[in-house]
Design a protein around this motif. Structure first.
Motif, PDB file in Angstrom:
ATOM      1  N   GLY A 205       0.792  -1.231   0.000  1.00  0.00           N
ATOM      2  CA  GLY A 205       0.000   0.000   0.000  1.00  0.00           C
ATOM      3  C   GLY A 205       0.816   1.267   0.000  1.00  0.00           C
ATOM      4  N   GLY A 206       2.080   1.196  -0.409  1.00  0.00           N
ATOM      5  CA  GLY A 206       2.878   2.420  -0.469  1.00  0.00           C
ATOM      6  C   GLY A 206       4.364   2.148  -0.429  1.00  0.00           C
ATOM      7  N   ASN A 207       5.129   3.219  -0.181  1.00  0.00           N
ATOM      8  CA  ASN A 207       6.586   3.165  -0.099  1.00  0.00           C
ATOM      9  C   ASN A 207       6.974   3.356   1.362  1.00  0.00           C
ATOM     10  N   ASN A 208       7.511   2.310   1.992  1.00  0.00           N
ATOM     11  CA  ASN A 208       7.805   2.396   3.419  1.00  0.00           C
ATOM     12  C   ASN A 208       9.015   3.258   3.724  1.00  0.00           C
ATOM     13  N   GLN A 209       9.752   3.711   2.697  1.00  0.00           N
ATOM     14  CA  GLN A 209      10.891   4.597   2.943  1.00  0.00           C
ATOM     15  C   GLN A 209      10.460   6.053   3.059  1.00  0.00           C
TER      16      GLN A 209
ATOM     17  N   PHE B 129       7.272   3.596  -6.046  1.00  0.00           N
ATOM     18  CA  PHE B 129       8.013   2.424  -6.495  1.00  0.00           C
ATOM     19  C   PHE B 129       9.454   2.505  -5.999  1.00  0.00           C
ATOM     20  N   GLY B 130       9.994   1.353  -5.580  1.00  0.00           N
ATOM     21  CA  GLY B 130      11.319   1.314  -4.978  1.00  0.00           C
ATOM     22  C   GLY B 130      12.441   1.206  -5.988  1.00  0.00           C
ATOM     23  N   ASP B 131      12.473   2.117  -6.946  1.00  0.00           N
ATOM     24  CA  ASP B 131      13.498   2.092  -7.999  1.00  0.00           C
ATOM     25  C   ASP B 131      14.383   3.330  -7.939  1.00  0.00           C
ATOM     26  N   CYS B 132      14.778   3.710  -6.716  1.00  0.00           N
ATOM     27  CA  CYS B 132      15.603   4.913  -6.543  1.00  0.00           C
ATOM     28  C   CYS B 132      16.894   4.825  -7.339  1.00  0.00           C
ATOM     29  N   TRP B 133      17.411   3.626  -7.517  1.00  0.00           N
ATOM     30  CA  TRP B 133      18.666   3.444  -8.252  1.00  0.00           C
ATOM     31  C   TRP B 133      18.551   3.922  -9.696  1.00  0.00           C
TER      32      TRP B 133
ATOM     33  N   TYR C  80       7.248  -3.146 -13.168  1.00  0.00           N
ATOM     34  CA  TYR C  80       7.699  -2.237 -12.122  1.00  0.00           C
ATOM     35  C   TYR C  80       8.358  -2.977 -10.962  1.00  0.00           C
ATOM     36  N   GLY C  81       7.841  -4.158 -10.629  1.00  0.00           N
ATOM     37  CA  GLY C  81       8.461  -4.929  -9.564  1.00  0.00           C
ATOM     38  C   GLY C  81       9.855  -5.387  -9.928  1.00  0.00           C
ATOM     39  N   GLY C  82      10.092  -5.603 -11.209  1.00  0.00           N
ATOM     40  CA  GLY C  82      11.394  -6.063 -11.662  1.00  0.00           C
ATOM     41  C   GLY C  82      12.471  -5.011 -11.595  1.00  0.00           C
ATOM     42  N   VAL C  83      12.096  -3.726 -11.460  1.00  0.00           N
ATOM     43  CA  VAL C  83      13.098  -2.668 -11.394  1.00  0.00           C
ATOM     44  C   VAL C  83      13.273  -2.139  -9.983  1.00  0.00           C
TER      45      VAL C  83
ATOM     46  N   THR D 240      15.641  13.993   4.511  1.00  0.00           N
ATOM     47  CA  THR D 240      16.238  13.763   3.193  1.00  0.00           C
ATOM     48  C   THR D 240      17.123  12.521   3.205  1.00  0.00           C
ATOM     49  N   TYR D 241      17.762  12.280   4.346  1.00  0.00           N
ATOM     50  CA  TYR D 241      18.645  11.109   4.436  1.00  0.00           C
ATOM     51  C   TYR D 241      17.834   9.855   4.740  1.00  0.00           C
ATOM     52  N   CYS D 242      18.175   8.770   4.049  1.00  0.00           N
ATOM     53  CA  CYS D 242      17.506   7.487   4.261  1.00  0.00           C
ATOM     54  C   CYS D 242      18.492   6.378   3.915  1.00  0.00           C
ATOM     55  N   THR D 243      18.487   5.313   4.687  1.00  0.00           N
ATOM     56  CA  THR D 243      19.378   4.196   4.381  1.00  0.00           C
ATOM     57  C   THR D 243      18.804   3.342   3.261  1.00  0.00           C
ATOM     58  N   ASN D 244      19.687   2.522   2.666  1.00  0.00           N
ATOM     59  CA  ASN D 244      19.304   1.654   1.562  1.00  0.00           C
ATOM     60  C   ASN D 244      18.639   2.449   0.434  1.00  0.00           C
ATOM     61  N   HIS D 245      19.307   3.533   0.054  1.00  0.00           N
ATOM     62  CA  HIS D 245      18.721   4.497  -0.879  1.00  0.00           C
ATOM     63  C   HIS D 245      19.819   5.052  -1.783  1.00  0.00           C
TER      64      HIS D 245
END
Length: 498
Positions: free
Chosen positions: A245-249, A281-285, A373-376, A446-451
């Protein structure tokens, strides 16, 4: 011929009248210029023959120069070119109307949007032949060399169809015929009994054919096309935004996801890194690389996206093999139930969302597992470079650009050297959640780990300025010293700008 209320004979007569008027415009220009010139000569000094500046310009233009010598650029002399262009356009569209009538006579459904397209008139025989060859793929014995030569013949026919012809074919073809064609072109495996045969179409050729089809059909056929060619729409159900249901970061949530076409344009004021706002979506990279490229070469990104006449959008990407291609997609995007975008988006402009959607489509063919989207979600920033630019990314902290042998040696001087040389530079934070609470207060949320972040610049005293791909609204850039970088950040990557 009267088709859908349009009388081709009357329209042709109107075009002929416009052509006649165009031929008379030069004489009208001379007559009006002569009257105004005579009036001007008989008026007291300082008075004009006309208060209209366009008419006043005709004074003295009794023998106007043709347009190709720089003359007759104003009314009424310019009507020659304007009316001529108008009647030529009308005649082309009348021919298209007659072609649409021919398609209807052959039993093809004809969309209203196909009737007055400014293209070659539809040829019903070409559609007949292409449809027959598509249907003949069912049950065909492709021989010992595989089916690629047969598929290339069919794809060549499809590539040569106009928009009206393509829409008629997709309307008439059965879902089974289209789905079977997708099955054939998508499977490039060798057959078990002949390891040297060639099957399917390589990704770039397959993408070109399917994208060309999608860019030509009417919106009424989008649903049928997507059902037959599911790889043209990226999956969203395998994402954290769907499952959680969202982006936990960044804390963004949604109350349900569906597809909806935005009303925002591609661009408002060109391309800027500040337009890029990663959402759920968790594609920050990938998004960090996109923002960094927008900062370094906005023109490159703007030239790499276009909207087609039927509303579809095409984005320039490269595939895993380095093949250049345009990924064409329907204009709908993942939104929540309120119509708010959950995908990477801009401030009133949609171009970042379509870059992300194109990447989710192209990267799904990478062969590394999940699609769409899940694949990225969740990967190394340097892997995004080949898809954005066709150039390989490099790791700055393992001896690449810096010549440094140890991963722990993360010199900001080396990052600056890469950045100043024109490269896009991204950095990552470690997957250590303790650092989410133990970081400099001035960095805020602004700072977040695993990002992943992108380098925006450097201060005069050598500190690095990092941008969060979540966007500058609510997440302002942070300034990081060498000591802080060593503690709170991990790898750094870079890639060349085209």
């Amino acid at each position: 011929m009267v088709f859908r209320g349009f009388d081709a004979a009357k329209l042709t007569a109107l075009a002929g009248d416009l052509d006649t008027l165009a031929g008379q415009s030069g004489r009208l220009h001379t007559q009006l210029a002569s009257v105004l010139t005579s009036a001007q000569q008989n008026l007291p000094a300082g008075q004009n023959a006309s208060r209209d500046p366009d008419l006043q310009d005709l004074v003295g233009d009794v023998i106007p120069m043709p347009s190709f010598f720089g003359g007759r650029r104003r009314l009424p002399g310019s009507l020659g070119g304007e009316l001529g262009d108008m009647q030529s356009s009308m005649k082309r569209r009348i021919k298209q109307l007659e072609g649409a009538q021919e398609l209807a006579d052959r039993g093809y459904p004809v969309s209203d949007s196909s009737i007055f397209l400014d293209e070659k008139p539809a040829d019903g025989k070409k559609v007949d032949d292409a449809l027959r060859h598509l249907q003949e793929l069912q049950g065909k014995d492709f021989g010992t060399n595989g089916n690629r030569d047969d598929l290339e013949k069919v794809s060549g026919e499809l590539d040569g169809l106009t928009a009206a012809e393509m829409d008629a074919l997709v309307s008439k073809a059965s879902p089974k015929d289209l789905a079977f064609y997708n099955q054939l072109v998508s499977c490039t495996d060798d057959s078990g009994w002949n390891p040297f045969d060639e099957n399917g179409l390589p990704e770039d050729k397959r993408r070109a054919t399917l994208g060309g089809m999608l860019s030509k059909i009417s919106p009424e056929n989008f649903g049928k096309f997507q059902a037959a060619f599911p790889g043209m729409q990226p999956d969203v159900t395998n994402t954290g935004a769907w499952e959680q249901g969202g982006n936990n970061q960044n804390g963004q949530t949604n109350n349900g996801i569906h597809w909806q076409t935005p009303t925002d344009p591609l661009f408002v004021d060109g391309v800027s890194a500040d337009d890029v706002n990663q959402r759920q979506f968790g594609d920050c990279w990938y998004v960090a690389s996109l923002a960094g490229l927008a900062q370094k070469d906005p023109k490159f990104l703007q030239e790499g996206i276009k909207q087609n006449p039927n509303g579809t959008v095409s984005v320039r990407v490269w595939d895993k093999d380095g093949n250049y291609q345009w990924v064409t997609m329907t204009p709908d995007l993942p939104t929540d139930k309120n119509g708010s975008p959950i995908t990477t988006y801009g401030s009133g402009e949609s171009w970042p969302a379509y870059y992300e959607k194109a990447f989710a489509i192209a990267y799904s063919d990478d062969g590394d597992g999940e699609r769409g989207y899940g694949g990225v979600e969740g990967d190394d920033p340097k892997k995004s470079a080949p898809y954005l630019t066709g150039k390989e990314g490099e790791d700055l902290t393992t001896g690449g650009f810096l010549g440094i042998g140890e991963h722990e040696d993360k010199s900001l001087d080396g990052l600056k050297k890469a950045f100043d040389s024109g490269k896009v530079v991204t950095v990552s934070t470690p997957a250590d959640e303790k650092l989410d609470k133990d970081h400099p207060q001035e960095w805020g949320n602004t700072y977040c780990t695993n990002h992943a972040y992108y380098v925006r610049g450097f201060t005069a005293d050598g500190k690095v300025i990092l941008g969060n791909p979540w966007g500058t609204s609510g997440y302002p850039p942070i300034t990081v010293s060498q000591e802080q970088f060593n503690k709170y950040f991990g790898g750094a990557e870079a890639f060349d700008v085209p």
